[in-house]
Design a protein around this motif. Structure first.
Motif, PDB file in Angstrom:
ATOM      1  N   GLN A 116       4.829  10.607  -7.821  1.00 36.84           N
ATOM      2  CA  GLN A 116       5.792  10.786  -8.905  1.00 36.84           C
ATOM      3  C   GLN A 116       5.094  11.165 -10.208  1.00 36.84           C
ATOM      4  O   GLN A 116       5.567  12.028 -10.950  1.00 36.84           O
ATOM      5  CB  GLN A 116       6.609   9.515  -9.097  1.00 36.84           C
ATOM      6  CG  GLN A 116       7.596   9.260  -7.996  1.00 36.84           C
ATOM      7  CD  GLN A 116       8.288   7.916  -8.142  1.00 36.84           C
ATOM      8  OE1 GLN A 116       7.858   7.064  -8.928  1.00 36.84           O
ATOM      9  NE2 GLN A 116       9.357   7.720  -7.383  1.00 36.84           N
ATOM     10  N   LYS A 117       3.972  10.525 -10.491  1.00 44.01           N
ATOM     11  CA  LYS A 117       3.220  10.861 -11.700  1.00 44.01           C
ATOM     12  C   LYS A 117       2.674  12.280 -11.620  1.00 44.01           C
ATOM     13  O   LYS A 117       2.707  13.024 -12.601  1.00 44.01           O
ATOM     14  CB  LYS A 117       2.063   9.877 -11.898  1.00 44.01           C
ATOM     15  CG  LYS A 117       2.505   8.524 -12.368  1.00 44.01           C
ATOM     16  CD  LYS A 117       1.315   7.606 -12.566  1.00 44.01           C
ATOM     17  CE  LYS A 117       1.750   6.215 -12.984  1.00 44.01           C
ATOM     18  NZ  LYS A 117       0.609   5.318 -13.184  1.00 44.01           N
ATOM     19  N   ARG A 118       2.189  12.667 -10.457  1.00 40.72           N
ATOM     20  CA  ARG A 118       1.661  14.012 -10.273  1.00 40.72           C
ATOM     21  C   ARG A 118       2.763  15.055 -10.478  1.00 40.72           C
ATOM     22  O   ARG A 118       2.556  16.072 -11.140  1.00 40.72           O
ATOM     23  CB  ARG A 118       1.050  14.158  -8.876  1.00 40.72           C
ATOM     24  CG  ARG A 118       0.376  15.498  -8.653  1.00 40.72           C
ATOM     25  CD  ARG A 118      -0.266  15.611  -7.284  1.00 40.72           C
ATOM     26  NE  ARG A 118      -1.340  14.638  -7.145  1.00 40.72           N
ATOM     27  CZ  ARG A 118      -1.456  13.788  -6.139  1.00 40.72           C
ATOM     28  NH1 ARG A 118      -0.579  13.773  -5.166  1.00 40.72           N
ATOM     29  NH2 ARG A 118      -2.472  12.939  -6.083  1.00 40.72           N
ATOM     30  N   GLN A 119       3.945  14.797  -9.947  1.00 39.55           N
ATOM     31  CA  GLN A 119       5.061  15.727 -10.125  1.00 39.55           C
ATOM     32  C   GLN A 119       5.483  15.801 -11.585  1.00 39.55           C
ATOM     33  O   GLN A 119       5.813  16.876 -12.087  1.00 39.55           O
ATOM     34  CB  GLN A 119       6.244  15.301  -9.259  1.00 39.55           C
ATOM     35  CG  GLN A 119       6.028  15.562  -7.787  1.00 39.55           C
ATOM     36  CD  GLN A 119       7.179  15.029  -6.937  1.00 39.55           C
ATOM     37  OE1 GLN A 119       8.081  14.376  -7.443  1.00 39.55           O
ATOM     38  NE2 GLN A 119       7.116  15.320  -5.653  1.00 39.55           N
ATOM     39  N   ALA A 120       5.469  14.677 -12.288  1.00 43.00           N
ATOM     40  CA  ALA A 120       5.818  14.675 -13.707  1.00 43.00           C
ATOM     41  C   ALA A 120       4.810  15.480 -14.521  1.00 43.00           C
ATOM     42  O   ALA A 120       5.187  16.229 -15.425  1.00 43.00           O
ATOM     43  CB  ALA A 120       5.894  13.247 -14.228  1.00 43.00           C
ATOM     44  N   VAL A 121       3.533  15.355 -14.183  1.00 42.67           N
ATOM     45  CA  VAL A 121       2.497  16.116 -14.893  1.00 42.67           C
ATOM     46  C   VAL A 121       2.660  17.606 -14.621  1.00 42.67           C
ATOM     47  O   VAL A 121       2.579  18.426 -15.543  1.00 42.67           O
ATOM     48  CB  VAL A 121       1.085  15.626 -14.485  1.00 42.67           C
ATOM     49  CG1 VAL A 121       0.019  16.590 -14.955  1.00 42.67           C
ATOM     50  CG2 VAL A 121       0.831  14.249 -15.046  1.00 42.67           C
ATOM     51  N   PHE A 122       2.923  17.975 -13.376  1.00 43.52           N
ATOM     52  CA  PHE A 122       3.125  19.390 -13.045  1.00 43.52           C
ATOM     53  C   PHE A 122       4.360  19.946 -13.739  1.00 43.52           C
ATOM     54  O   PHE A 122       4.367  21.084 -14.205  1.00 43.52           O
ATOM     55  CB  PHE A 122       3.229  19.591 -11.538  1.00 43.52           C
ATOM     56  CG  PHE A 122       1.915  19.483 -10.827  1.00 43.52           C
ATOM     57  CD1 PHE A 122       0.735  19.875 -11.419  1.00 43.52           C
ATOM     58  CD2 PHE A 122       1.857  18.978  -9.536  1.00 43.52           C
ATOM     59  CE1 PHE A 122      -0.479  19.781 -10.768  1.00 43.52           C
ATOM     60  CE2 PHE A 122       0.653  18.880  -8.865  1.00 43.52           C
ATOM     61  CZ  PHE A 122      -0.514  19.284  -9.486  1.00 43.52           C
ATOM     62  N   ARG A 123       5.422  19.134 -13.834  1.00 44.17           N
ATOM     63  CA  ARG A 123       6.624  19.572 -14.529  1.00 44.17           C
ATOM     64  C   ARG A 123       6.340  19.813 -16.004  1.00 44.17           C
ATOM     65  O   ARG A 123       6.771  20.806 -16.586  1.00 44.17           O
ATOM     66  CB  ARG A 123       7.706  18.512 -14.375  1.00 44.17           C
ATOM     67  CG  ARG A 123       9.006  19.064 -13.878  1.00 44.17           C
ATOM     68  CD  ARG A 123      10.090  18.016 -13.729  1.00 44.17           C
ATOM     69  NE  ARG A 123       9.792  17.121 -12.616  1.00 44.17           N
ATOM     70  CZ  ARG A 123       9.722  15.800 -12.717  1.00 44.17           C
ATOM     71  NH1 ARG A 123       9.939  15.207 -13.858  1.00 44.17           N
ATOM     72  NH2 ARG A 123       9.452  15.044 -11.683  1.00 44.17           N
ATOM     73  N   SER A 167       0.818  -1.209   0.000  1.00 42.49           N
ATOM     74  CA  SER A 167       0.000   0.000   0.000  1.00 42.49           C
ATOM     75  C   SER A 167       0.851   1.257   0.000  1.00 42.49           C
ATOM     76  O   SER A 167       0.376   2.337  -0.341  1.00 42.49           O
ATOM     77  CB  SER A 167      -0.937   0.015   1.211  1.00 42.49           C
ATOM     78  OG  SER A 167      -0.182   0.153   2.401  1.00 42.49           O
ATOM     79  N   ALA A 168       2.122   1.175   0.370  1.00 41.06           N
ATOM     80  CA  ALA A 168       2.988   2.356   0.370  1.00 41.06           C
ATOM     81  C   ALA A 168       3.491   2.669  -1.036  1.00 41.06           C
ATOM     82  O   ALA A 168       3.688   3.818  -1.385  1.00 41.06           O
ATOM     83  CB  ALA A 168       4.166   2.142   1.311  1.00 41.06           C
ATOM     84  N   GLN A 169       3.683   1.665  -1.865  1.00 39.03           N
ATOM     85  CA  GLN A 169       4.247   1.880  -3.191  1.00 39.03           C
ATOM     86  C   GLN A 169       3.314   2.629  -4.142  1.00 39.03           C
ATOM     87  O   GLN A 169       3.774   3.506  -4.847  1.00 39.03           O
ATOM     88  CB  GLN A 169       4.653   0.542  -3.781  1.00 39.03           C
ATOM     89  CG  GLN A 169       5.768  -0.100  -3.002  1.00 39.03           C
ATOM     90  CD  GLN A 169       6.950  -0.403  -3.866  1.00 39.03           C
ATOM     91  OE1 GLN A 169       6.876  -0.279  -5.070  1.00 39.03           O
ATOM     92  NE2 GLN A 169       8.032  -0.799  -3.238  1.00 39.03           N
ATOM     93  N   PRO A 170       2.024   2.341  -4.209  1.00 37.48           N
ATOM     94  CA  PRO A 170       1.167   3.095  -5.134  1.00 37.48           C
ATOM     95  C   PRO A 170       1.083   4.583  -4.789  1.00 37.48           C
ATOM     96  O   PRO A 170       0.967   5.415  -5.686  1.00 37.48           O
ATOM     97  CB  PRO A 170      -0.199   2.429  -4.997  1.00 37.48           C
ATOM     98  CG  PRO A 170       0.095   1.057  -4.540  1.00 37.48           C
ATOM     99  CD  PRO A 170       1.316   1.179  -3.680  1.00 37.48           C
ATOM    100  N   ALA A 171       1.169   4.926  -3.512  1.00 37.32           N
ATOM    101  CA  ALA A 171       1.134   6.338  -3.143  1.00 37.32           C
ATOM    102  C   ALA A 171       2.376   7.056  -3.665  1.00 37.32           C
ATOM    103  O   ALA A 171       2.296   8.195  -4.131  1.00 37.32           O
ATOM    104  CB  ALA A 171       1.027   6.482  -1.630  1.00 37.32           C
ATOM    105  N   THR A 172       3.512   6.393  -3.623  1.00 39.36           N
ATOM    106  CA  THR A 172       4.732   7.007  -4.137  1.00 39.36           C
ATOM    107  C   THR A 172       4.665   7.160  -5.650  1.00 39.36           C
ATOM    108  O   THR A 172       5.072   8.179  -6.178  1.00 39.36           O
ATOM    109  CB  THR A 172       5.969   6.147  -3.791  1.00 39.36           C
ATOM    110  OG1 THR A 172       5.724   5.381  -2.629  1.00 39.36           O
ATOM    111  CG2 THR A 172       7.166   6.994  -3.553  1.00 39.36           C
TER     112      THR A 172
END
Length: 110
Positions: A22-29, A13-18
């Motif tokens: 990461q995907k959210r940061q890539a989209v914002f970038r 359950s910890a891995q999907p949150a990470t």
């Protein structure tokens, strides 16, 4: 034997949150890069339009039409090249070079 790092949080359950972060940061970038590239492309197109007003033609309408045709062809290319060159920031560097060239062309006398 359980697979827990700490009580209540499992490894799975910890891995999907990470990954989600990461995907959210890539989209914002990517959105930030697109915004900067679009702003640079617009500024470059505006400077080119101002430069065409200095051409030695007598008719102001001819100068405006010529500038409009140039920026209508150049603006989409600047945006595509700027956003497509994400690796090593080549797109952003290309946009800065194009904008700097338009500034220098405006500063040089005809």
């Amino acid at each position: 034997m359980s697979r827990t790092k700490s009580p209540g949080i499992t490894l799975s359950s910890a891995q999907p949150a990470t990954r989600k972060n990461q995907k959210r940061q890539a989209v914002f970038r990517r959105l930030g890069l697109l915004a900067v590239v679009c702003a640079l492309s617009f500024l470059t197109a505006h400077l080119i339009m101002l430069d065409t007003q200095r051409l030695p033609f007598e008719d102001m309408r001819l100068k405006t039409d010529l500038g409009g045709m140039v920026i209508a062809a150049l603006f989409p290319l600047l945006v595509l090249a700027g956003f497509a060159g994400r690796r090593h920031w080549w797109g952003l560097i290309l946009g800065l070079v194009a904008c700097g060239s338009a500034v220098l062309a405006g500063l040089l006398p005809l």
